[in-house]
Scaffold this motif. Structure first.
Motif, PDB file in Angstrom:
ATOM      1  N   GLN A 101      -4.963  -2.360   0.526  1.00 24.75           N
ATOM      2  CA  GLN A 101      -4.286  -3.550   0.027  1.00 24.75           C
ATOM      3  C   GLN A 101      -3.402  -3.256  -1.184  1.00 24.75           C
ATOM      4  OE1 GLN A 101      -5.806  -8.024  -1.143  1.00 24.75           O
ATOM      5  NE2 GLN A 101      -7.171  -6.348  -1.393  1.00 24.75           N
ATOM      6  N   CYS A 102      -3.949  -2.569  -2.183  1.00 30.13           N
ATOM      7  CA  CYS A 102      -3.163  -2.395  -3.410  1.00 30.13           C
ATOM      8  C   CYS A 102      -2.638  -0.963  -3.539  1.00 30.13           C
ATOM      9  CB  CYS A 102      -3.940  -2.852  -4.637  1.00 30.13           C
ATOM     10  SG  CYS A 102      -5.377  -1.903  -5.098  1.00 30.13           S
ATOM     11  N   VAL A 103      -1.461  -0.840  -4.110  1.00 28.13           N
ATOM     12  CA  VAL A 103      -0.765   0.442  -4.159  1.00 28.13           C
ATOM     13  C   VAL A 103      -1.545   1.536  -4.909  1.00 28.13           C
ATOM     14  CG1 VAL A 103       1.339   1.614  -4.950  1.00 28.13           C
ATOM     15  CG2 VAL A 103       1.485  -0.641  -3.872  1.00 28.13           C
ATOM     16  N   PRO A 104      -2.129   1.249  -6.092  1.00 24.26           N
ATOM     17  CA  PRO A 104      -2.761   2.347  -6.829  1.00 24.26           C
ATOM     18  C   PRO A 104      -3.812   3.075  -5.997  1.00 24.26           C
ATOM     19  CG  PRO A 104      -2.629   0.394  -8.211  1.00 24.26           C
ATOM     20  CD  PRO A 104      -2.197  -0.026  -6.831  1.00 24.26           C
ATOM     21  N   ARG A 150      -4.366   2.640  -2.458  1.00 29.25           N
ATOM     22  CA  ARG A 150      -3.901   3.043  -1.131  1.00 29.25           C
ATOM     23  C   ARG A 150      -3.187   4.392  -1.180  1.00 29.25           C
ATOM     24  NH1 ARG A 150      -0.273  -0.931   0.256  1.00 29.25           N
ATOM     25  NH2 ARG A 150       1.646   0.201  -0.132  1.00 29.25           N
ATOM     26  N   VAL A 151      -2.294   4.554  -2.172  1.00 32.67           N
ATOM     27  CA  VAL A 151      -1.553   5.802  -2.276  1.00 32.67           C
ATOM     28  C   VAL A 151      -2.311   6.811  -3.152  1.00 32.67           C
ATOM     29  CG1 VAL A 151       0.653   6.863  -2.837  1.00 32.67           C
ATOM     30  CG2 VAL A 151       0.596   4.513  -1.988  1.00 32.67           C
ATOM     31  N   GLY A 152      -2.915   6.332  -4.233  1.00 31.49           N
ATOM     32  CA  GLY A 152      -3.597   7.241  -5.156  1.00 31.49           C
ATOM     33  C   GLY A 152      -4.693   8.046  -4.478  1.00 31.49           C
ATOM     34  N   MET A 186      -3.403   9.781 -12.309  1.00 30.43           N
ATOM     35  CA  MET A 186      -3.749   8.982 -11.122  1.00 30.43           C
ATOM     36  C   MET A 186      -5.043   8.210 -11.346  1.00 30.43           C
ATOM     37  SD  MET A 186      -2.459  11.214  -7.888  1.00 30.43           S
ATOM     38  CE  MET A 186      -3.609  12.552  -7.904  1.00 30.43           C
ATOM     39  N   VAL A 235      -4.315   5.031 -13.474  1.00 35.45           N
ATOM     40  CA  VAL A 235      -3.717   3.868 -12.809  1.00 35.45           C
ATOM     41  C   VAL A 235      -4.700   3.252 -11.817  1.00 35.45           C
ATOM     42  CG1 VAL A 235      -2.544   5.149 -10.946  1.00 35.45           C
ATOM     43  CG2 VAL A 235      -1.674   2.931 -11.650  1.00 35.45           C
ATOM     44  N   LYS A 260      -7.969   3.212 -12.169  1.00 36.82           N
ATOM     45  CA  LYS A 260      -8.955   2.468 -12.965  1.00 36.82           C
ATOM     46  C   LYS A 260      -8.363   1.193 -13.557  1.00 36.82           C
ATOM     47  CE  LYS A 260     -12.621   5.419 -14.515  1.00 36.82           C
ATOM     48  NZ  LYS A 260     -12.350   6.641 -13.748  1.00 36.82           N
ATOM     49  N   ASP A 261      -7.107   1.277 -13.993  1.00 29.61           N
ATOM     50  CA  ASP A 261      -6.494   0.169 -14.726  1.00 29.61           C
ATOM     51  C   ASP A 261      -5.905  -0.902 -13.813  1.00 29.61           C
ATOM     52  OD1 ASP A 261      -6.940   0.466 -17.367  1.00 29.61           O
ATOM     53  OD2 ASP A 261      -5.031   1.432 -17.847  1.00 29.61           O
ATOM     54  N   ALA A 262      -5.338  -0.482 -12.701  1.00 26.04           N
ATOM     55  CA  ALA A 262      -4.495  -1.436 -11.965  1.00 26.04           C
ATOM     56  C   ALA A 262      -4.968  -1.722 -10.544  1.00 26.04           C
ATOM     57  CB  ALA A 262      -3.050  -0.931 -11.937  1.00 26.04           C
ATOM     58  N   SER A 263      -6.029  -1.065 -10.057  1.00 24.49           N
ATOM     59  CA  SER A 263      -6.540  -1.384  -8.719  1.00 24.49           C
ATOM     60  C   SER A 263      -7.207  -2.750  -8.729  1.00 24.49           C
ATOM     61  CB  SER A 263      -7.574  -0.352  -8.274  1.00 24.49           C
ATOM     62  OG  SER A 263      -6.976   0.893  -8.076  1.00 24.49           O
ATOM     63  N   ILE A 264      -7.325  -3.331  -7.556  1.00 24.10           N
ATOM     64  CA  ILE A 264      -7.956  -4.644  -7.461  1.00 24.10           C
ATOM     65  C   ILE A 264      -9.473  -4.544  -7.608  1.00 24.10           C
ATOM     66  CG2 ILE A 264      -8.439  -6.581  -5.894  1.00 24.10           C
ATOM     67  CD1 ILE A 264      -5.639  -6.308  -4.794  1.00 24.10           C
ATOM     68  N   VAL A 274      -0.810  -7.596  -4.736  1.00 24.83           N
ATOM     69  CA  VAL A 274      -1.211  -6.308  -4.178  1.00 24.83           C
ATOM     70  C   VAL A 274      -0.387  -5.117  -4.665  1.00 24.83           C
ATOM     71  CG1 VAL A 274      -2.212  -7.287  -2.089  1.00 24.83           C
ATOM     72  CG2 VAL A 274       0.194  -6.604  -2.089  1.00 24.83           C
ATOM     73  N   ARG A 315       0.855  -4.423  -7.715  1.00 24.70           N
ATOM     74  CA  ARG A 315       0.355  -4.064  -9.045  1.00 24.70           C
ATOM     75  C   ARG A 315       1.448  -3.531  -9.979  1.00 24.70           C
ATOM     76  NH1 ARG A 315      -4.092  -6.931  -8.188  1.00 24.70           N
ATOM     77  NH2 ARG A 315      -5.268  -5.950  -9.858  1.00 24.70           N
ATOM     78  N   MET A 336       3.276   4.750 -12.573  1.00 22.02           N
ATOM     79  CA  MET A 336       2.526   5.398 -11.496  1.00 22.02           C
ATOM     80  C   MET A 336       2.698   4.639 -10.179  1.00 22.02           C
ATOM     81  SD  MET A 336       1.222   8.141 -12.707  1.00 22.02           S
ATOM     82  CE  MET A 336       0.079   8.588 -11.407  1.00 22.02           C
ATOM     83  N   PHE A 360       4.056   6.320  -6.891  1.00 25.14           N
ATOM     84  CA  PHE A 360       3.275   6.291  -5.649  1.00 25.14           C
ATOM     85  C   PHE A 360       4.119   5.740  -4.495  1.00 25.14           C
ATOM     86  CE2 PHE A 360      -1.345   6.060  -7.488  1.00 25.14           C
ATOM     87  CZ  PHE A 360      -1.249   7.401  -7.826  1.00 25.14           C
ATOM     88  N   TYR A 401       3.119  -7.734   1.966  1.00 25.52           N
ATOM     89  CA  TYR A 401       2.548  -8.898   2.672  1.00 25.52           C
ATOM     90  C   TYR A 401       3.491 -10.106   2.723  1.00 25.52           C
ATOM     91  CZ  TYR A 401      -2.197  -6.770   2.573  1.00 25.52           C
ATOM     92  OH  TYR A 401      -3.275  -5.948   2.734  1.00 25.52           O
TER      93      TYR A 401
END
Ligand SMILES: Cc1cc2nc3c(=O)[nH]c(=O)nc-3n(C[C@H](O)[C@H](O)[C@H](O)COP(=O)(O)O)c2cc1C
Ligand code: SF4
Ligand code: SF4
Ligand code: SF4
Ligand code: FES
Lengths: 592, 308
Positions: A527-530, A532-534, A560, A563, A565-569, B62, B64, B103, B107, B173
């Motif tokens: 769902q979230c970029v940090p 999913r890609v991290g 990595m 980000v 830790k800080d920005a994931s859901i 989503v 971020r 970041m 990414f 989304y």
């Protein structure tokens, strides 16, 4: 069906019969649904009303056909009035549902665990199964880490085609043998006191061993006093986040809402964790009684056990226990003779997704949506399952409530240590003599716990993975740390779900860490970029650093981690780098 | 806890609203209760990068890229969805914020083709686009090894109205929301798969003409990356002949029915190349139906509309 657009694919009769049966089992009549739906048009409400039946329906399809066929999906979409694109989005989210192509043959799918400690035995087993022509699926932790060893190989789970799922190691239990507790039945055992002694298939046996005394005591105390005792006990959640249970329950009791829920989070997919399976397979009535007390305390009439899909024995035992309890008046309306109190329970199976153990992802999954976590706030206490007030707890947390209610919160608070009250289950696995679920009063050190399990095998103890894949490796400097919330926190570690995975000096830590990184990559909801890609970038980094000294890459890894830790859901992203970075700090990888 | 002062103000429609006041980078900002931190940033004139946020869609928080630091919050907070609470102290340019935003951009840049993400991805009109933000935060996508995994998708051309190039998809989304609960209620597309393998898809990836799609083009209108693109635009870009700077935009009202949707006709070389609707229009909120979006051949009978 005027509103839904479906492709021309149609379900086979066997598929529609299987789906109808699965829906009937949870009280959804497919024929009736189609009848009145002709009269109702459009709207979000209709799309959501029966959607909770989606996962059970998909399970039925998968078991019948070996995959989610387009015709079968159309049938489910039509009956439940879920748009087919959304139903496909849900089906393709889960490990246990196959959506790419029809199975080439009718065989069962053998899931082989490839996480540590099974990792070192996995490839040999996979090769031999494939040589036998078996359909093999590489699985993340199957929650049977206590069974992994050189003789028996990795943990296995067999997903049946047109028959029930099974676990080969369950054979003795299914034949009626009591599971041998690795620990002696000392008088001090509380959570495991009945395990291995009570007949898990018999309510009478449970009642004969003090079963349902705690519920009677709870009724004497009254709902508010039960919450008071739980708060006084200082009980903290055992699912990983260590949140005070009393505060959670008070929040739900005080929340506005006609319907409230109790949810047992039995997803148990954190690598290295199998304690809840021990409880549910061997003392299922205890969880049911504890949930009933929780429901009474917070004013919830509905309880749900969301159990991971790879636990067929625990699922069967719980379902049978619920039926017996209901027949004996311990569930339903006017329970245990208390006229005004209703509480009933349903078991729902997950379908292979670690993320569905995250509480809000679990709600979405149970409601029939993709198992994507929700941004908090709002919190489950006010906006939980179906957006209604919900107390969600780990089974071990709930089990503690039985003794708290019986002996009083103050007695519970007096046991354990300053900051960690009561009893704790630990899951010992890896290079120890007797892996298994062990119960102690909070206090023993890491080394003492490993000794309880018979000590290290195969060489010197090099490191311990504490708290699971989401936890961290600890080295010799912390082997004498007491396993309490306060001591682990002070050391920058965490007890998590109680995982103690021991690794001897001959361990290939690079392989273990690459697999942990792969685990997070595979299990991210996306769902979230940090995250999913991290998680992908972290895995790539470890692969390209294989066998090398990590210098320049360390900064990138830290960047990595920050980000994520800080920005994931959610907690998955927050912890995706923790174990890997701890392994580097200890010199287990990246330093040769 | 500071005492909450009940501040009120008249809103545009004459109703009395309660205001909340928060600190944005040290300055107090008051916005109507229920507004988000992003609303407060906009009010304070603080520019914020956004990708998955749109004023006409429910926030899904989503991507971020809009995260900010809120005092006493363990993690950063998505400004697009977090409702402002009285007394909140927000930092939008701290080292933590800059790091996370950088970041996220790295990414995305290493996994997705962002070359056509040219629209302002900011909370202000005419604001900066993603490349500006990448420069602002010093994003460096070169440090992820020789071949970081990418979306790796082929362009889907299944009809003559719009194409889908998921190599450019950031999984914001928005299209799913526009096709679903937020506008169209058609639910032709959804997110499928998991993790890095997640993709926007119809059921079993059937082609759009076989799906529930009614070709309203609302998904195309909300897509921030040009992953969804009108075929007219795609063909011109393929021919190296897409000249956005030279295009004129004419506002008119759709003549098909009595609803009164406003249309914006984008014209290049005296030819209509795409049709949009203003987000702030009270009737459409940016959304149209197939007739307004694609039914302009009567103005220009020369253009072929048959599926290829
Ligand atoms: C990725 C992830 C997976 C989780 N898996 C589980 C799980 O399998 N079982 C569990 O009880 N809690 C799990 N949790 C924690 C739950 O979100 C939640 O905190 C817990 O169920 C609350 O119960 P407790 O207070 O009794 O611990 C998980 C959290 C995350 C972030
Ligand atoms: S942190 Fe990972 S698992 Fe959690 S919501 Fe984001 S992508 Fe999903
Ligand atoms: S064109 Fe309209 S109906 Fe078709 S996918 Fe896009 S939003 Fe949905
Ligand atoms: S196709 Fe466009 S709108 Fe849809 S998720 Fe991808 S980037 Fe967002
Ligand atoms: S714009 Fe806020 S998370 Fe995407």
């Amino acid at each position: 069906m005027a509103d839904l657009h479906l492709t021309a694919d149609r379900a086979t009769t066997a598929e529609s019969v299987a789906v109808d049966a699965a829906l009937a089992a949870i009280g959804v009549d497919s024929a009736l649904v189609m009848e009145d739906e002709r009269l109702v048009r459009g709207g979000t409400h209709r799309r959501h009303a029966r959607r909770h039946a989606l996962l059970p329906a998909l399970h039925a399809l998968q078991t019948e056909s070996g995959w989610i066929s387009p015709g079968g999906l159309n049938y489910v979409a039509e009956v439940l009035q879920v748009p087919p694109a959304e139903a496909y989005g849900v089906a393709s989210f889960y490990e246990m549902f196959r959506v790419d192509e029809a199975p080439g043959h009718d065989d069962d799918v053998v899931h082989v665990c490839v996480d540590a400690p099974c990792l070192e035995f996995a490839e040999a087993k996979i090769a031999s199964l494939e040589a036998e022509g078996k359909h093999v699926h590489r699985s993340p932790c199957l929650g049977q880490c206590d069974r992994a060893n050189a003789n028996d190989g990795p943990a296995l789970f067999i997903q049946g085609r047109q028959k029930a799922n099974s676990v080969p190691a369950d054979a003795p239990s299914l034949a009626g043998e009591l599971w041998p507790l690795p620990q002696k039945h000392e008088p001090g055992l509380k959570l495991l006191k009945r395990v291995g002694r009570v007949d898990p298939t018999s309510l009478d046996s449970y009642v004969a061993m003090d079963g349902y005394k705690a519920l009677a005591r709870a009724f004497e105390l009254g709902a508010e006093q039960v919450i008071e005792e739980v708060a006084t006990s200082g009980l903290m959640g055992r699912g990983g986040a260590a949140f005070p249970t009393g505060i959670k329950w008070r929040g739900v009791a005080g929340a506005d809402g006609e319907q409230k829920h109790i949810v047992a989070n039995a997803d148990e997919s954190e690598p290295g964790t199998f304690k809840d399976r021990t409880i549910m397979e061997n003392d299922p009535f205890a969880l049911i009684e504890a949930m009933t007390i929780a429901g009474f305390a917070v004013g919830a009439t509905k309880g749900w056990i969301y159990i991971r899909g790879e636990y067929p024995l625990a699922t069967a035992r719980l379902e049978s226990a619920i039926e017996q309890a209901r027949a004996a008046g311990f569930l339903g309306t006017a329970i245990a003779g208390a006229k005004s109190i209703s509480f009933d329970l349903e078991v729902r199976r997950g379908a292979g997704a670690y993320i569905c153990g995250e509480e809000t992802a679990l709600f979405n999954s149970l409601e029939g949506f993709r198992g994507e976590p929700r941004q908090k706030p709002p919190f489950p206490t006010t906006h939980g399952l179906f957006q209604q007030p919900t107390a969600i707890n780990n089974p071990e947390t709930l089990l503690n409530v039985l003794d708290i209610v019986t002996d009083g919160g103050a007695a519970y608070a007096a046991s354990g240590t300053e900051g960690s009250n009561g009893q704790k289950l630990f899951c010992l696995s890896g290079h120890v003599t007797a892996p298994g679920t062990y119960e102690v009063e909070f206090g023993p050190t890491l080394r003492e716990m490993i000794d309880v399990a018979g000590g290290v095998t195969g060489g010197e103890l090099k490191a311990v993975l504490l708290g699971g894949a989401a936890g961290s490796f600890v080295g010799p400097d912390l082997f004498d740390m007491p396993l309490t919330m306060e001591a682990t926190r002070a050391a920058g570690a965490s007890l998590g779900s109680g995982v103690i995975m021991a690794f001897n000096e001959h361990t290939d830590f690079e392989a273990v860490c690459i697999r942990i990184a792969e685990f997070f990559k595979n299990e991210s909801c996306g769902q979230c970029v940090p995250c999913r890609v991290g998680a992908v970038r972290q895995h790539e980094l470890l692969i390209r650093s294989k066998g090398k000294v990590m210098n320049g890459e360390l900064q990138l890894l830290e960047d990595m981690d920050r980000v994520m830790k800080d920005a994931s859901i959610c907690g998955l992203g927050h912890t995706a780098s923790t174990a890997v970075r701890s392994a580097i700090s200890l010199g287990l990888i990246g330093a040769n | 806890m500071t005492a909450v002062e009940s501040t009120t103000a008249k809103s545009a429609n004459g109703m009395t609203e309660t205001l909340v006041t928060i600190q944005v980078d040290g300055r107090p900002v008051s916005i109507p209760e229920g507004g988000t931190i992003l609303d407060a940033c906009s009010k304070a004139g603080v520019s914020t990068p956004t990708l998955c946020y749109a004023e006409n869609l429910t926030p899904v928080n989503v991507c971020r890229v809009c995260v900010v630091e809120v005092e006493n919050s363990r993690t950063l907070v998505p400004s697009c969805s977090r409702v402002a609470e009285e007394g909140m102290v927000v930092q939008t340019d701290s080292e933590r914020v800059r790091h996370s935003r950088k970041m996220v951009i790295e990414f995305l840049d290493t996994s997705v083709d962002l070359s056509q993400t040219t629209a302002p991805t900011s909370n202000e009109a005419g604001g900066r686009n993603l490349a500006d933000w990448a420069a602002e935060y010093g994003a460096d996508s070169s440090r992820y090894g020789p071949a970081p995994q990418t979306m790796d998708e082929e362009v889907k051309i299944q009809d003559n109205l719009y194409i889908r190039d998921y190599d450019k998809c950031v999984l914001c989304y928005k299209c799913v929301e526009a096709c679903g609960d937020d506008a169209q209620h058609t639910f032709a597309i959804a997110v499928s798969g998991r993790g890095f393998g997640a993709r926007i898809s119809t059921e079993f990836d059937v082609s759009l003409p076989d799906s529930a799609c009614v070709y309203c083009g609302n998904c195309v209108a909300v897509c921030p990356t040009n992953a969804l693109q009108f075929k007219t635009e795609f063909d011109l870009r393929e021919a190296n002949n897409w000249r956005e700077e030279e295009q004129s935009v004419t506002r008119t009202v759709c003549s098909y029915c009595g609803v009164g949707c406003n249309l914006e006709l984008h014209v290049q070389d005296d030819t209509i190349v795409k049709v949009t609707s203003p987000n702030d229009h009270s009737v459409t909120s940016g959304h149209l139906c197939i007739k307004g979006r694609f039914g302009w051949q009567y103005v220009q009978p020369t253009i072929q509309r048959k599926p290829s």
